[in-house]
Write a protein that holds these residues in place. Structure first.
Motif, PDB file in Angstrom:
ATOM      1  N   UNK A 247       0.855  -1.177   0.000  1.00  0.00           N
ATOM      2  CA  UNK A 247       0.000   0.000   0.000  1.00  0.00           C
ATOM      3  C   UNK A 247       0.892   1.227   0.000  1.00  0.00           C
ATOM      4  N   UNK A 248       0.496   2.240  -0.750  1.00  0.00           N
ATOM      5  CA  UNK A 248       1.310   3.441  -0.901  1.00  0.00           C
ATOM      6  C   UNK A 248       0.399   4.642  -1.116  1.00  0.00           C
ATOM      7  N   UNK A 249       0.765   5.774  -0.524  1.00  0.00           N
ATOM      8  CA  UNK A 249       0.050   7.014  -0.775  1.00  0.00           C
ATOM      9  C   UNK A 249       0.827   7.796  -1.823  1.00  0.00           C
ATOM     10  N   UNK A 250       0.121   8.166  -2.895  1.00  0.00           N
ATOM     11  CA  UNK A 250       0.749   8.841  -4.038  1.00  0.00           C
ATOM     12  C   UNK A 250       0.056  10.179  -4.283  1.00  0.00           C
ATOM     13  N   UNK A 251       0.216  10.750  -5.459  1.00  0.00           N
ATOM     14  CA  UNK A 251      -0.394  12.038  -5.804  1.00  0.00           C
ATOM     15  C   UNK A 251      -1.902  12.014  -5.579  1.00  0.00           C
ATOM     16  N   UNK A 252      -2.447  13.154  -5.238  1.00  0.00           N
ATOM     17  CA  UNK A 252      -3.875  13.273  -4.950  1.00  0.00           C
ATOM     18  C   UNK A 252      -4.727  13.028  -6.197  1.00  0.00           C
ATOM     19  N   UNK A 253      -5.904  12.471  -5.981  1.00  0.00           N
ATOM     20  CA  UNK A 253      -6.871  12.237  -7.046  1.00  0.00           C
ATOM     21  C   UNK A 253      -8.253  12.329  -6.411  1.00  0.00           C
ATOM     22  N   UNK A 254      -9.125  13.133  -6.984  1.00  0.00           N
ATOM     23  CA  UNK A 254     -10.469  13.322  -6.441  1.00  0.00           C
ATOM     24  C   UNK A 254     -11.269  12.023  -6.495  1.00  0.00           C
ATOM     25  N   UNK A 255     -12.200  11.872  -5.573  1.00  0.00           N
ATOM     26  CA  UNK A 255     -13.094  10.721  -5.595  1.00  0.00           C
ATOM     27  C   UNK A 255     -13.882  10.704  -6.901  1.00  0.00           C
ATOM     28  N   UNK A 256     -14.183   9.517  -7.391  1.00  0.00           N
ATOM     29  CA  UNK A 256     -14.950   9.368  -8.621  1.00  0.00           C
ATOM     30  C   UNK A 256     -14.657   8.039  -9.288  1.00  0.00           C
ATOM     31  N   UNK A 257     -15.080   7.909 -10.533  1.00  0.00           N
ATOM     32  CA  UNK A 257     -14.855   6.693 -11.342  1.00  0.00           C
ATOM     33  C   UNK A 257     -13.741   6.975 -12.333  1.00  0.00           C
ATOM     34  N   UNK A 258     -12.769   6.067 -12.396  1.00  0.00           N
ATOM     35  CA  UNK A 258     -11.597   6.240 -13.250  1.00  0.00           C
ATOM     36  C   UNK A 258     -11.251   4.956 -13.981  1.00  0.00           C
ATOM     37  N   UNK A 259     -10.557   5.133 -15.102  1.00  0.00           N
ATOM     38  CA  UNK A 259      -9.831   4.054 -15.746  1.00  0.00           C
ATOM     39  C   UNK A 259      -8.368   4.288 -15.368  1.00  0.00           C
ATOM     40  N   UNK A 260      -7.680   3.229 -15.007  1.00  0.00           N
ATOM     41  CA  UNK A 260      -6.274   3.332 -14.622  1.00  0.00           C
ATOM     42  C   UNK A 260      -5.414   2.529 -15.577  1.00  0.00           C
ATOM     43  N   UNK A 261      -4.284   3.078 -15.963  1.00  0.00           N
ATOM     44  CA  UNK A 261      -3.270   2.331 -16.694  1.00  0.00           C
ATOM     45  C   UNK A 261      -2.168   1.997 -15.709  1.00  0.00           C
ATOM     46  N   UNK A 262      -1.887   0.704 -15.594  1.00  0.00           N
ATOM     47  CA  UNK A 262      -0.824   0.206 -14.739  1.00  0.00           C
ATOM     48  C   UNK A 262       0.335  -0.197 -15.618  1.00  0.00           C
ATOM     49  N   UNK A 263       1.533   0.135 -15.170  1.00  0.00           N
ATOM     50  CA  UNK A 263       2.702  -0.199 -15.964  1.00  0.00           C
ATOM     51  C   UNK A 263       3.851  -0.615 -15.060  1.00  0.00           C
ATOM     52  N   UNK A 264       4.539  -1.637 -15.490  1.00  0.00           N
ATOM     53  CA  UNK A 264       5.810  -2.065 -14.897  1.00  0.00           C
ATOM     54  C   UNK A 264       6.678  -2.481 -16.077  1.00  0.00           C
ATOM     55  N   UNK A 265       7.347  -1.522 -16.711  1.00  0.00           N
ATOM     56  CA  UNK A 265       8.071  -1.787 -17.963  1.00  0.00           C
ATOM     57  C   UNK A 265       9.086  -2.918 -17.875  1.00  0.00           C
ATOM     58  N   UNK A 266       9.801  -3.042 -16.754  1.00  0.00           N
ATOM     59  CA  UNK A 266      10.807  -4.101 -16.629  1.00  0.00           C
ATOM     60  C   UNK A 266      10.196  -5.492 -16.706  1.00  0.00           C
ATOM     61  N   UNK A 267       8.931  -5.619 -16.291  1.00  0.00           N
ATOM     62  CA  UNK A 267       8.250  -6.912 -16.308  1.00  0.00           C
ATOM     63  C   UNK A 267       7.353  -7.069 -17.526  1.00  0.00           C
ATOM     64  N   UNK A 268       7.296  -6.065 -18.386  1.00  0.00           N
ATOM     65  CA  UNK A 268       6.449  -6.141 -19.577  1.00  0.00           C
ATOM     66  C   UNK A 268       4.979  -5.983 -19.270  1.00  0.00           C
ATOM     67  N   UNK A 269       4.650  -5.303 -18.172  1.00  0.00           N
ATOM     68  CA  UNK A 269       3.256  -5.112 -17.782  1.00  0.00           C
ATOM     69  C   UNK A 269       2.776  -3.746 -18.268  1.00  0.00           C
ATOM     70  N   UNK A 270       1.684  -3.729 -18.997  1.00  0.00           N
ATOM     71  CA  UNK A 270       0.979  -2.508 -19.362  1.00  0.00           C
ATOM     72  C   UNK A 270      -0.470  -2.899 -19.588  1.00  0.00           C
ATOM     73  N   UNK A 271      -1.344  -2.413 -18.739  1.00  0.00           N
ATOM     74  CA  UNK A 271      -2.746  -2.762 -18.906  1.00  0.00           C
ATOM     75  C   UNK A 271      -3.630  -1.649 -18.383  1.00  0.00           C
ATOM     76  N   UNK A 272      -4.887  -1.715 -18.756  1.00  0.00           N
ATOM     77  CA  UNK A 272      -5.878  -0.752 -18.299  1.00  0.00           C
ATOM     78  C   UNK A 272      -6.930  -1.483 -17.479  1.00  0.00           C
TER      79      UNK A 272
END
Length: 111
Positions: free
Chosen positions: A64-89
């Motif tokens: 668990x990590x606290x990162x940049x602020x983002x308002x409450x709501x519905x979002x699409x997120x792109x997750x990436x871990x380039x070293x592992x070849x991960x990129x997804x929405x």
């Protein structure tokens, strides 16, 4: 003694003013997350990396990590871990109370 009692409310106000609000992300996706971007759900308007400046591995699965602020709501997120070849929405995720949890089910949909 009166001066100390008068200073306490000011001290409490000062400490809350300097608290850095942010989005608390819990990662149970089964995937490492090194970069994370968000778009209002269905808009395909992904912004900057919300994890800018965060060291690699800080949001691996189970963390668990606290990162940049983002308002409450519905979002699409792109997750990436380039070293592992991960990129997804992961689509249509609810952020509530400045918290979001990525689940194992969502992670499996990325693989």
């Amino acid at each position: 003694m009166k001066r100390v009692l008068l200073a306490l409310p000011l001290l409490a106000l000062a400490s809350s003013a300097f608290a850095a609000p942010g989005l608390t992300v819990t990662n149970h996706s089964g995937l490492p997350i090194d970069e994370l971007t968000a778009s209002p759900a269905g808009k395909n308007a992904f912004g900057a990396n919300l994890m800018d400046g965060v060291k690699e591995g800080a949001l691996d699965d189970g963390k668990t990590l606290t990162i940049a602020a983002l308002a409450d709501g519905k979002y699409d997120f792109q997750l990436s871990a380039p070293d592992e070849g991960v990129l997804c929405t992961i689509s249509n995720v609810t952020v509530k109370g400045s918290k979001v949890t990525f689940t194992q089910k969502e992670g499996k949909a990325c693989k």
